[in-house]
Design a protein around this motif. Structure first.
Motif, PDB file in Angstrom:
ATOM      1  N   HIS A 105       0.848  -1.199   0.000  1.00 16.78           N
ATOM      2  CA  HIS A 105       0.000   0.000   0.000  1.00 16.78           C
ATOM      3  C   HIS A 105       0.879   1.243   0.000  1.00 16.78           C
ATOM      4  O   HIS A 105       1.941   1.254   0.628  1.00 16.78           O
ATOM      5  CB  HIS A 105      -0.907  -0.006   1.243  1.00 16.78           C
ATOM      6  CG  HIS A 105      -2.082   0.915   1.146  1.00 16.78           C
ATOM      7  ND1 HIS A 105      -1.969   2.277   1.307  1.00 16.78           N
ATOM      8  CD2 HIS A 105      -3.393   0.672   0.897  1.00 16.78           C
ATOM      9  CE1 HIS A 105      -3.163   2.827   1.165  1.00 16.78           C
ATOM     10  NE2 HIS A 105      -4.049   1.881   0.920  1.00 16.78           N
ATOM     11  N   PRO A 106       0.466   2.310  -0.706  1.00 21.69           N
ATOM     12  CA  PRO A 106       1.265   3.543  -0.687  1.00 21.69           C
ATOM     13  C   PRO A 106       1.521   4.037   0.730  1.00 21.69           C
ATOM     14  O   PRO A 106       0.641   4.004   1.589  1.00 21.69           O
ATOM     15  CB  PRO A 106       0.380   4.540  -1.456  1.00 21.69           C
ATOM     16  CG  PRO A 106      -0.441   3.686  -2.365  1.00 21.69           C
ATOM     17  CD  PRO A 106      -0.715   2.431  -1.580  1.00 21.69           C
ATOM     18  N   THR A 107       2.749   4.484   0.961  1.00 19.20           N
ATOM     19  CA  THR A 107       3.136   5.042   2.253  1.00 19.20           C
ATOM     20  C   THR A 107       3.892   6.342   1.994  1.00 19.20           C
ATOM     21  O   THR A 107       4.151   6.706   0.849  1.00 19.20           O
ATOM     22  CB  THR A 107       4.051   4.075   3.025  1.00 19.20           C
ATOM     23  OG1 THR A 107       5.231   3.821   2.235  1.00 19.20           O
ATOM     24  CG2 THR A 107       3.342   2.761   3.327  1.00 19.20           C
ATOM     25  N   HIS A 108       4.224   7.022   3.052  1.00 21.67           N
ATOM     26  CA  HIS A 108       4.991   8.258   2.909  1.00 21.67           C
ATOM     27  C   HIS A 108       6.308   7.971   2.196  1.00 21.67           C
ATOM     28  O   HIS A 108       7.103   7.149   2.640  1.00 21.67           O
ATOM     29  CB  HIS A 108       5.275   8.864   4.286  1.00 21.67           C
ATOM     30  CG  HIS A 108       6.036  10.150   4.227  1.00 21.67           C
ATOM     31  ND1 HIS A 108       5.496  11.306   3.726  1.00 21.67           N
ATOM     32  CD2 HIS A 108       7.315  10.461   4.573  1.00 21.67           C
ATOM     33  CE1 HIS A 108       6.400  12.277   3.779  1.00 21.67           C
ATOM     34  NE2 HIS A 108       7.521  11.779   4.289  1.00 21.67           N
ATOM     35  N   GLY A 109       6.496   8.627   1.069  1.00 22.09           N
ATOM     36  CA  GLY A 109       7.696   8.403   0.287  1.00 22.09           C
ATOM     37  C   GLY A 109       7.539   7.341  -0.781  1.00 22.09           C
ATOM     38  O   GLY A 109       8.403   7.186  -1.643  1.00 22.09           O
ATOM     39  N   HIS A 110       6.444   6.557  -0.744  1.00 24.78           N
ATOM     40  CA  HIS A 110       6.176   5.528  -1.749  1.00 24.78           C
ATOM     41  C   HIS A 110       4.711   5.642  -2.184  1.00 24.78           C
ATOM     42  O   HIS A 110       3.869   4.829  -1.810  1.00 24.78           O
ATOM     43  CB  HIS A 110       6.452   4.126  -1.193  1.00 24.78           C
ATOM     44  CG  HIS A 110       7.883   3.837  -0.917  1.00 24.78           C
ATOM     45  ND1 HIS A 110       8.475   4.107   0.295  1.00 24.78           N
ATOM     46  CD2 HIS A 110       8.870   3.325  -1.705  1.00 24.78           C
ATOM     47  CE1 HIS A 110       9.752   3.756   0.262  1.00 24.78           C
ATOM     48  NE2 HIS A 110      10.019   3.279  -0.936  1.00 24.78           N
ATOM     49  N   TYR A 111       4.414   6.656  -2.978  1.00 24.90           N
ATOM     50  CA  TYR A 111       3.036   6.894  -3.402  1.00 24.90           C
ATOM     51  C   TYR A 111       2.669   6.102  -4.664  1.00 24.90           C
ATOM     52  O   TYR A 111       1.494   5.952  -4.986  1.00 24.90           O
ATOM     53  CB  TYR A 111       2.820   8.389  -3.656  1.00 24.90           C
ATOM     54  CG  TYR A 111       3.082   9.246  -2.434  1.00 24.90           C
ATOM     55  CD1 TYR A 111       2.214   9.215  -1.343  1.00 24.90           C
ATOM     56  CD2 TYR A 111       4.207  10.062  -2.361  1.00 24.90           C
ATOM     57  CE1 TYR A 111       2.460   9.980  -0.214  1.00 24.90           C
ATOM     58  CE2 TYR A 111       4.464  10.834  -1.228  1.00 24.90           C
ATOM     59  CZ  TYR A 111       3.581  10.793  -0.165  1.00 24.90           C
ATOM     60  OH  TYR A 111       3.836  11.543   0.957  1.00 24.90           O
ATOM     61  N   THR A 112       3.685   5.645  -5.373  1.00 25.19           N
ATOM     62  CA  THR A 112       3.447   4.888  -6.601  1.00 25.19           C
ATOM     63  C   THR A 112       4.280   3.621  -6.585  1.00 25.19           C
ATOM     64  O   THR A 112       5.126   3.410  -5.715  1.00 25.19           O
ATOM     65  CB  THR A 112       3.834   5.735  -7.836  1.00 25.19           C
ATOM     66  OG1 THR A 112       5.215   6.112  -7.729  1.00 25.19           O
ATOM     67  CG2 THR A 112       2.977   6.996  -7.930  1.00 25.19           C
ATOM     68  N   GLY A 113       4.023   2.771  -7.570  1.00 28.65           N
ATOM     69  CA  GLY A 113       4.798   1.543  -7.691  1.00 28.65           C
ATOM     70  C   GLY A 113       4.420   0.461  -6.710  1.00 28.65           C
ATOM     71  O   GLY A 113       5.159  -0.508  -6.546  1.00 28.65           O
ATOM     72  N   THR A 114       3.266   0.597  -6.063  1.00 29.67           N
ATOM     73  CA  THR A 114       2.831  -0.392  -5.074  1.00 29.67           C
ATOM     74  C   THR A 114       1.807  -1.355  -5.678  1.00 29.67           C
ATOM     75  O   THR A 114       1.253  -1.104  -6.758  1.00 29.67           O
ATOM     76  CB  THR A 114       2.214   0.282  -3.839  1.00 29.67           C
ATOM     77  OG1 THR A 114       0.919   0.812  -4.191  1.00 29.67           O
ATOM     78  CG2 THR A 114       3.103   1.408  -3.324  1.00 29.67           C
ATOM     79  N   LEU A 115       1.540  -2.431  -4.966  1.00 25.59           N
ATOM     80  CA  LEU A 115       0.517  -3.384  -5.403  1.00 25.59           C
ATOM     81  C   LEU A 115      -0.835  -2.688  -5.519  1.00 25.59           C
ATOM     82  O   LEU A 115      -1.597  -2.934  -6.461  1.00 25.59           O
ATOM     83  CB  LEU A 115       0.433  -4.546  -4.415  1.00 25.59           C
ATOM     84  CG  LEU A 115      -0.643  -5.594  -4.694  1.00 25.59           C
ATOM     85  CD1 LEU A 115      -0.381  -6.313  -6.012  1.00 25.59           C
ATOM     86  CD2 LEU A 115      -0.717  -6.607  -3.549  1.00 25.59           C
ATOM     87  N   ALA A 116      -1.137  -1.801  -4.574  1.00 29.05           N
ATOM     88  CA  ALA A 116      -2.413  -1.084  -4.599  1.00 29.05           C
ATOM     89  C   ALA A 116      -2.578  -0.281  -5.886  1.00 29.05           C
ATOM     90  O   ALA A 116      -3.674  -0.248  -6.472  1.00 29.05           O
ATOM     91  CB  ALA A 116      -2.528  -0.167  -3.388  1.00 29.05           C
ATOM     92  N   ASN A 117      -1.526   0.374  -6.349  1.00 31.20           N
ATOM     93  CA  ASN A 117      -1.604   1.125  -7.603  1.00 31.20           C
ATOM     94  C   ASN A 117      -1.987   0.212  -8.770  1.00 31.20           C
ATOM     95  O   ASN A 117      -2.821   0.579  -9.611  1.00 31.20           O
ATOM     96  CB  ASN A 117      -0.259   1.793  -7.913  1.00 31.20           C
ATOM     97  CG  ASN A 117       0.156   2.821  -6.876  1.00 31.20           C
ATOM     98  OD1 ASN A 117       1.096   2.594  -6.124  1.00 31.20           O
ATOM     99  ND2 ASN A 117      -0.521   3.950  -6.815  1.00 31.20           N
TER     100      ASN A 117
END
Length: 332
Positions: A105-117
């Protein structure tokens, strides 16, 4: 006009004639009070025989109780065409095989490139509206089976099964050495390391934590171990296996004790340069850790009761390629 997901239905049996509707919702349909309050705010959230009623009314045998949840989207998650493997999907749940290295899931510093995206993008392309709700967590570097709920009822239902220890989670790990005995359990309370808060340690004052394990295969330098979580503490498997002297191969946070004897960053080049002054067993441990880019941990199996059909379901993800290669290296 409000758009709803397909209704979840319950037909009142003879034995529950005269019960209050709110009792049916709570005890039979397992709709939490919080979700009931939310459903009451919509026109078709809770109906009895197709009509909106107060939840304090009594029901009769044969009555049809239905709940409907409003359609939602994850407006705060940017859709991205990120591929992922689907193990199972219906109108209520999505089960995926998460790759190692991807954040759930997106977290602070990782808003993209996640499974959720990737999942949000997949749903949008199908013309479906769901909010991303991962039912449980997997570390970024842990691969394997992950359940995603498509509505709050399903999320609540599976979460309660997890709290009640009715969800079966089994993992596969490749570890240094071989646990002794080859089958048993690790009952070690876990809490934060006061010196390094991002780490966890086994400590008498920690939270109760129990992991069951079984050695499936063992070789001279390591083992393939099946593990079952009886509790769900952060980093539980990694902490427990380290506590018995069998840390996960490739784990950079919970490393083999041999690293405490060596100064500096031990990449493969450094290991080779140190060959003249380093014991052979230490070099072998470090070379094994260099053979995989993450901790060798895989969520192999997940079992739970389907919140709507009430069927017991089991999902499995095979050992990923990087762990298969490491297993072959240990074997040969």
């Amino acid at each position: 006009m409000t758009a709803y997901y397909p209704p979840i239905m319950y037909i009142v049996p003879e034995t529950e004639d005269g019960w209050l509707l709110k009792t049916i919702l709570l005890r039979r349909m397992q709709v939490s009070r919080k979700l009931q309050s939310r459903l009451k705010l919509t026109e078709q959230g809770i109906t009895l025989n197709g009509h909106r009623v107060y939840t304090s009314v009594p029901v009769q045998a044969g009555d049809v109780v239905e709940i409907r949840m409003e359609q939602e989207t994850s407006a705060d998650i940017l859709p991205q065409p990120i591929p992922f493997e689907i193990l199972y999907e219906d109108e209520h749940i999505l089960i995926v095989n998460k790759e190692a290295g991807i954040i759930v899931h997106p977290t602070h510093g990782h808003y993209t490139g996640t499974l959720a995206n990737g999942v949000v993008d997949y749903w949008l392309k199908k013309g479906e509206a769901y909010r991303f709700r991962a039912v449980h967590r997997l570390d970024q570097e842990t691969s394997g089976v992950l359940a995603i709920a498509k509505n709050p009822y399903v999320h609540q239902h599976i979460s309660e099964q997890m709290i009640g220890n009715r969800v079966d989670k089994k993992y596969l790990a490749l570890v240094h050495g071989t646990p002794d005995p080859k089958q048993g359990q690790i009952d070690g309370p876990i809490d934060r390391d006061p010196e390094e808060p991002h780490r966890r340690i086994v400590t008498p004052d920690g939270y109760p934590s129990l992991t069951k394990y079984e050695v499936l295969e063992s070789w001279e330098k390591g083992s393939l171990v099946k593990l079952k979580l009886e509790t769900g503490r952060t980093h539980q498997i990694r902490v427990h296996m380290t506590s018995i002297g069998c840390p996960l191969i490739g784990d950079k946070l919970y490393r083999h004790p041999v690293y405490a004897e060596i100064d500096g960053d031990m990449d493969l080049e450094t290991v080779e340069r140190a060959e003249g002054r380093m014991p052979e067993y230490a070099r072998e441990i470090m070379r094994l850790d260099q053979a995989i880019l993450r901790q060798a941990l895989h969520a192999h199996e997940l079992s739970f009761e389907h919140p709507v059909t009430h069927r017991q379901m089991t999902f499995q993800a095979p050992l990923p390629e990087d762990m298969q290669q490491l297993r072959q290296q240990l074997k040969s």
